[in-house]
Motif scaffolding. Structure first.
Motif, PDB file in Angstrom:
ATOM      1  N   THR A  18       0.918  -1.437   0.113  1.00  0.00           N
ATOM      2  CA  THR A  18       0.216  -0.240   0.218  1.00  0.00           C
ATOM      3  C   THR A  18       0.648   1.233   0.185  1.00  0.00           C
ATOM      4  OG1 THR A  18      -0.352   0.022   2.404  1.00  0.00           O
ATOM      5  CG2 THR A  18      -2.295  -1.305   1.126  1.00  0.00           C
ATOM      6  N   ARG A  26       2.055  -3.496  -5.482  1.00  0.00           N
ATOM      7  CA  ARG A  26       1.479  -2.636  -5.250  1.00  0.00           C
ATOM      8  C   ARG A  26       0.148  -2.039  -6.376  1.00  0.00           C
ATOM      9  NH1 ARG A  26       7.467  -1.657  -4.502  1.00  0.00           N
ATOM     10  NH2 ARG A  26       7.113  -1.293  -6.693  1.00  0.00           N
ATOM     11  N   GLU A  27       0.013  -2.184  -7.660  1.00  0.00           N
ATOM     12  CA  GLU A  27      -0.891  -1.783  -8.737  1.00  0.00           C
ATOM     13  C   GLU A  27      -1.911  -2.536  -8.446  1.00  0.00           C
ATOM     14  OE1 GLU A  27      -2.182   0.330 -11.637  1.00  0.00           O
ATOM     15  OE2 GLU A  27      -0.025   0.735 -10.814  1.00  0.00           O
ATOM     16  N   LYS A  71      -4.172  -0.723  -5.208  1.00  0.00           N
ATOM     17  CA  LYS A  71      -4.521   0.941  -5.944  1.00  0.00           C
ATOM     18  C   LYS A  71      -6.109   0.887  -6.072  1.00  0.00           C
ATOM     19  CE  LYS A  71      -0.744   2.780  -6.886  1.00  0.00           C
ATOM     20  NZ  LYS A  71       0.558   3.398  -8.029  1.00  0.00           N
ATOM     21  N   LYS A  78      -7.891   0.130  -8.601  1.00  0.00           N
ATOM     22  CA  LYS A  78      -8.477   1.298  -9.735  1.00  0.00           C
ATOM     23  C   LYS A  78      -9.716   1.242  -9.890  1.00  0.00           C
ATOM     24  CE  LYS A  78      -3.810   3.001 -11.059  1.00  0.00           C
ATOM     25  NZ  LYS A  78      -2.833   3.399 -12.335  1.00  0.00           N
TER      26      LYS A  78
END
Length: 88
Positions: free
Chosen positions: A45, A63-64, A67, A69
């Motif tokens: 995070t 990490r992506e 997120k 998204k």
């Protein structure tokens, strides 16, 4: 720790079937070597910097993924049936 269980199991469901053997080894190392599960969560995070020994393409992917998204609801671990599905 529930947060990591949800994060890592959903990440695994989405990514394990397309990872190379090298990436699978890096993921295995990531989930087994750190002595503190909170560290993995903080690195994923970006609450804390990732130590160099765990900074690699799998950590970038995690990490992506963390997120979120697409704003998916991530409240439960996936059922394990995905382990027996043919790769997409």
């Amino acid at each position: 720790m529930l947060e990591n269980c949800i994060l890592l199991s959903l990440f695994a469901k989405e990514n394990l079937n397309r990872m190379s053997e090298r990436q699978l080894n890096l993921y295995d190392r990531l989930i087994n070597e750190p002595s503190n599960d909170w560290d993995i969560y903080y690195w994923a995070t970006e609450a804390k910097p990732t130590p160099p020994e765990f900074e690699n393409d799998v950590m970038v992917m995690l990490r992506e993924f963390a997120k979120n998204k697409k704003r998916e609801q991530r409240l439960w671990q996936p059922d394990l049936e995905y382990l027996f599905e043919p790769p997409r």
